[in-house]
Design an enzyme around this catalytic site. Structure first.
Site, PDB file in Angstrom:
ATOM      1  N   ARG A  53      11.684  10.277  -1.099  1.00 47.14           N
ATOM      2  CA  ARG A  53      12.586   9.963   0.014  1.00 47.14           C
ATOM      3  C   ARG A  53      12.247   8.631   0.688  1.00 47.14           C
ATOM      4  O   ARG A  53      13.129   7.808   0.945  1.00 47.14           O
ATOM      5  CB  ARG A  53      12.557  11.096   1.056  1.00 47.14           C
ATOM      6  N   THR A  54      10.983   8.432   0.988  1.00 49.02           N
ATOM      7  CA  THR A  54      10.599   7.218   1.718  1.00 49.02           C
ATOM      8  C   THR A  54      10.869   5.966   0.889  1.00 49.02           C
ATOM      9  O   THR A  54      11.442   4.988   1.383  1.00 49.02           O
ATOM     10  CB  THR A  54       9.115   7.281   2.127  1.00 49.02           C
ATOM     11  N   LYS A  82      -5.762  -2.333 -14.178  1.00 49.61           N
ATOM     12  CA  LYS A  82      -6.568  -3.383 -14.813  1.00 49.61           C
ATOM     13  C   LYS A  82      -7.772  -3.767 -13.956  1.00 49.61           C
ATOM     14  O   LYS A  82      -8.525  -4.667 -14.303  1.00 49.61           O
ATOM     15  CB  LYS A  82      -5.706  -4.621 -15.063  1.00 49.61           C
ATOM     16  N   ARG A 103       2.696   2.044   0.838  1.00 52.62           N
ATOM     17  CA  ARG A 103       2.329   3.457   0.947  1.00 52.62           C
ATOM     18  C   ARG A 103       1.096   3.642   0.064  1.00 52.62           C
ATOM     19  O   ARG A 103       1.106   3.279  -1.112  1.00 52.62           O
ATOM     20  CB  ARG A 103       3.462   4.360   0.470  1.00 52.62           C
ATOM     21  N   HIS A 131       2.412   7.516   9.710  1.00 51.20           N
ATOM     22  CA  HIS A 131       3.687   7.264   9.029  1.00 51.20           C
ATOM     23  C   HIS A 131       4.677   6.835  10.118  1.00 51.20           C
ATOM     24  O   HIS A 131       5.578   7.579  10.491  1.00 51.20           O
ATOM     25  CB  HIS A 131       4.147   8.549   8.333  1.00 51.20           C
TER      26      HIS A 131
END
Length: 305
Positions: A53-54, A82, A103, A131
């Site tokens: 959703r975000t 890497k 995020r 958040h």
């Protein structure tokens, strides 16, 4: 141009400006009016931690503002596999974009990114910490449904130890002087004493209660969170508390007629699906509000409003 890393980065005036801008955006959409506030800008979306959703709402928000988007999803999809450091990744993104949305599973990662980058950084969730854009969405919906944010009674229910959405929501509430905030959680999911003291020091009238049933007749807003399985350091501890609380339709019927229920989603089994078809359900309103609020946040952070 401002970062949005911690909900406390925003003062009350900033939040209200974002809410009013989101309202204007909803009005423009209703009247088929386009707003290219970020035309010729690039928004980089660094989503190391899984998200549906975000991430989708940030992508859609940037595109509706006519921005270019660069999306990196998961460690395997980035140079982390890497061995590249977060520092180098942020440095690279900062050189090729105008805003970075991050995020990450580590607490404090967004703050670190903001210290590395010259351009604005928006926190889309950092570990169990915060958040902030979700809390803006939450308060926007309350404001819309209740006609304001002042002088309301809230109950925040569920995982109050690991859920960053609940943490940000409570911190955001300190700006609006609610009448009272009741915290309802199983013993192992209660907020830390340090966090409680922080909330009280900012003037939040907060109370821990054992049962939602005891306060629901007086509550205006219930904010529910799922148990954050992925944040438990010991999986066996999660097994002990999973399914330990559920907001049922019968319980909601004991509240006020205009009581609203919020949930940042996804839900598991803590929220009765029968509530969905009642006027009490506001969680799909939160989904609908996610794009206009994040559009407003991107525009505000870019300094175009």
């Amino acid at each position: 141009m401002p970062d949005v890393v911690d909900v406390l980065d925003l003062d009350k005036k900033d939040m209200i400006k974002i809410f009013e801008l989101a309202e204007d955006i909803e009005y423009k959409k209703l009247h088929k009016s386009k707003w290219c506030a970020l035309e010729n800008k690039t928004v980089s979306l660094l989503f190391v931690e899984p998200s549906t959703r975000t991430r989708l709402s940030f992508e859609e928000s940037a595109k509706r503002l006519c921005a270019h988007t660069l999306t990196i999803v998961g460690e395997e999809a980035s140079s982390f596999v890497k061995g590249e450091s977060l520092y180098d990744t942020i440095k690279v993104l900062d050189k090729i974009s105008d805003i970075i949305v991050i995020r990450h599973n580590l607490d404090g990662s967004a703050k670190y990114a903001s210290e590395v980058a010259a351009n604005p950084v928006i926190n889309a969730g950092d570990g169990k910490n915060q958040h902030p854009t979700q809390s803006l969405i939450d308060l926007y919906v309350v404001r819309k449904r209740k006609g304001g944010l002042e002088d309301l009674r809230y109950a925040v229910v569920g995982d109050l130890r690991y859920a960053r959405t609940a943490r940000s929501f409570l911190l955001a509430l300190t700006k609006f002087k609610p009448r009272s905030v009741y915290l309802v959680a199983p013993e192992v999911l209660k907020p830390s004493i340090k966090f409680l003291e922080e909330l009280k020091s900012m003037g939040l009238n907060v109370f821990e209660v054992d049962r939602l049933e005891d306060v629901i007749p007086n509550v205006d807003v219930i904010y529910v969170t799922r148990i954050q399985k992925e944040r438990f350091p010991d999986p066996s501890e999660y097994e002990k508390v999973k399914g330990s609380y559920k907001i049922t339709l019968d319980l909601i019927k004991r509240g006020k007629g205009d009581l609203i229920v919020l949930h940042p989603l996804p839900r598991v089994d803590e929220l009765d699906v029968r509530i969905d078809s009642t006027p009490h359900a506001a969680y799909f309103d939160q989904v609908a509000a996610s794009v206009p609020v994040r559009m407003a946040t991107l525009a505000w952070s870019a300094g175009v409003v």
